[in-house]
Design a protein around this motif. Structure first.
Motif, PDB file in Angstrom:
ATOM      1  N   MET A   1       0.078  -2.199  -7.580  1.00  0.00           N
ATOM      2  CA  MET A   1       0.710  -1.494  -6.457  1.00  0.00           C
ATOM      3  C   MET A   1       2.155  -1.949  -6.282  1.00  0.00           C
ATOM      4  O   MET A   1       3.045  -1.131  -6.017  1.00  0.00           O
ATOM      5  N   ARG A   2       2.386  -3.246  -6.437  1.00  0.00           N
ATOM      6  CA  ARG A   2       3.758  -3.742  -6.334  1.00  0.00           C
ATOM      7  C   ARG A   2       4.640  -3.097  -7.407  1.00  0.00           C
ATOM      8  O   ARG A   2       5.762  -2.667  -7.133  1.00  0.00           O
TER       9      ARG A   2
ATOM     10  N   VAL B   1       0.823  -1.214   0.000  1.00  0.00           N
ATOM     11  CA  VAL B   1       0.000   0.000   0.000  1.00  0.00           C
ATOM     12  C   VAL B   1       0.858   1.265   0.000  1.00  0.00           C
ATOM     13  O   VAL B   1       0.355   2.364  -0.215  1.00  0.00           O
ATOM     14  N   SER B   2       2.152   1.130   0.197  1.00  0.00           N
ATOM     15  CA  SER B   2       3.044   2.290   0.090  1.00  0.00           C
ATOM     16  C   SER B   2       2.947   2.935  -1.289  1.00  0.00           C
ATOM     17  O   SER B   2       3.303   4.110  -1.463  1.00  0.00           O
TER      18      SER B   2
ATOM     19  N   LEU C   1       8.104  -0.962  -7.001  1.00  0.00           N
ATOM     20  CA  LEU C   1       9.362  -1.380  -7.616  1.00  0.00           C
ATOM     21  C   LEU C   1       9.921  -0.310  -8.548  1.00  0.00           C
ATOM     22  O   LEU C   1      11.138  -0.139  -8.666  1.00  0.00           O
ATOM     23  N   PHE C   2       9.024   0.428  -9.199  1.00  0.00           N
ATOM     24  CA  PHE C   2       9.454   1.439 -10.172  1.00  0.00           C
ATOM     25  C   PHE C   2       9.836   2.759  -9.498  1.00  0.00           C
ATOM     26  O   PHE C   2      10.825   3.391  -9.875  1.00  0.00           O
TER      27      PHE C   2
ATOM     28  N   GLU D   1       1.354  -9.702   1.896  1.00  0.00           N
ATOM     29  CA  GLU D   1       0.995  -8.900   0.713  1.00  0.00           C
ATOM     30  C   GLU D   1      -0.479  -8.488   0.742  1.00  0.00           C
ATOM     31  O   GLU D   1      -1.177  -8.514  -0.266  1.00  0.00           O
ATOM     32  N   GLU D   2      -0.938  -8.068   1.886  1.00  0.00           N
ATOM     33  CA  GLU D   2      -2.357  -7.755   2.042  1.00  0.00           C
ATOM     34  C   GLU D   2      -2.699  -6.371   1.521  1.00  0.00           C
ATOM     35  O   GLU D   2      -1.998  -5.393   1.795  1.00  0.00           O
ATOM     36  N   VAL D   3      -3.779  -6.286   0.775  1.00  0.00           N
ATOM     37  CA  VAL D   3      -4.380  -5.018   0.385  1.00  0.00           C
ATOM     38  C   VAL D   3      -5.633  -4.864   1.243  1.00  0.00           C
ATOM     39  O   VAL D   3      -6.518  -5.726   1.211  1.00  0.00           O
ATOM     40  N   PRO D   4      -5.720  -3.813   2.058  1.00  0.00           N
ATOM     41  CA  PRO D   4      -6.786  -3.719   3.058  1.00  0.00           C
ATOM     42  C   PRO D   4      -8.170  -3.409   2.472  1.00  0.00           C
ATOM     43  O   PRO D   4      -8.668  -2.285   2.540  1.00  0.00           O
ATOM     44  N   THR D   5      -8.764  -4.410   1.880  1.00  0.00           N
ATOM     45  CA  THR D   5     -10.140  -4.314   1.417  1.00  0.00           C
ATOM     46  C   THR D   5     -10.786  -5.684   1.607  1.00  0.00           C
ATOM     47  O   THR D   5     -10.133  -6.711   1.403  1.00  0.00           O
TER      48      THR D   5
END
Length: 288
Positions: free
Chosen positions: A49-50, A8-9, A54-55, A32-36
């Motif tokens: 998001m990953r 989520v960053s 990374l980019f 690797e949780e996305v809070p939804t």
């Protein structure tokens, strides 16, 4: 900008796009949780998001090798950009602790000669506390002095008690709730157990390091990474699939073996990257 929200960053990175700042993504979990609550949204958001992280990140930092590699998802580490930074631990809490084993057992209405199987942490599915009750029931068939102590709280407290009643070991289980004296409790115990699910694995396992500083024998699942283990560790790593009976046997094997003294464990910590001074130095260097 130092972000601590794992995948989520990406939200913070996108919000600061174009700003002349350095960006660090610090990854603390391997789930690797996305809070939804929507599984569909989690699957849709996770990889984009990953990729943003990374980019756009100048540094990606994991709290263990497993955590970092999970976040990179098969991508090779980039030198000086993708690194591991371990938590720093202060051993003084364990140096100054007074282990009143007899007093602890009296306070919690346990037999004087009780052997304590300690679970320390949240009582939630991702920590697998109900499995501890199954291990206890099998352990008591071999060693009737065994009891289980749960230092923590969570949604699975009723399930732990229900399983204990079902297996007939309710009188040998104590739920202490949240505690701020875990070093004392650890120092009064005999085993530390962490049957974390094997997929996804634990990100690091801070309590594993604390248990070693307390001189505890440890029963660990294959869901615990190697990083928290010091060279002095007394442990058995047991697959969940083999069942609680094998865990009970492993506990007895550990009981027959001597453990390293707390002093030796503290010395090993000082030589590791989890030493407080080394960890602080490494954290500061992340921002250079």
């Amino acid at each position: 900008m130092h972000c601590h929200h794992d995948i989520v960053s990406a939200v913070y990175l996108l919000a600061t796009s174009g700003m002349p700042i350095r960006r660090i993504v610090h990854v603390h979990n391997a789930d690797e949780e996305v809070p939804t609550p929507s599984g569909v949204k989690q699957r849709l958001y996770r990889e984009p998001m990953r990729r943003v992280c990374l980019f756009m990140a100048d540094r990606i930092v994991g709290i263990s090798n497993h955590t970092l590699d999970t976040f990179l998802a098969g991508r090779a580490r980039r030198p000086e950009r993708d690194t591991v930074h371990y938590y720093g631990l202060d051993p003084t809490l364990f140096e100054n602790v007074a282990a009143d084993r007899a007093g602890f057992r009296l306070r919690w209405d346990l037999p004087k000669d009780a052997l304590i199987l300690l679970f320390g942490g949240r009582l939630v599915p991702e920590k697998n506390p109900v499995f501890v009750v199954d291990v206890l029931a099998n352990l008591r068939c071999i060693e009737p002095r065994a009891v289980a102590v749960f230092a923590g709280a969570g949604a699975q407290e009723p399930e732990v008690l229900s399983r204990a009643r079902e297996l007939g070991v309710e009188n040998s289980v104590r739920l202490l709730g949240w505690r701020n004296d875990l070093p004392e409790i650890m120092s009064c115990s005999d085993w530390f157990i962490l049957p974390h699910p094997e997929d996804p694995m634990e990100g690091f396992g801070l309590a594993v390091v604390e248990a070693q500083l307390a001189g505890l024998r440890m029963l660990l699942s294959r869901g615990i990474p190697d990083d928290p283990l010091l060279p002095t560790a007394s442990f058995r790593r047991v697959a969940l699939a083999v069942g609680p009976e094998e865990w009970a046997r492993a506990a007895m094997e550990l009981l027959d073996n001597p453990t390293s003294s707390r002093g030796i464990a503290r010395a090993a910590l000082r030589e590791s990257q989890m030493d407080m001074d080394r960890a602080l130095d490494g954290l500061l260097k992340l921002h250079l």
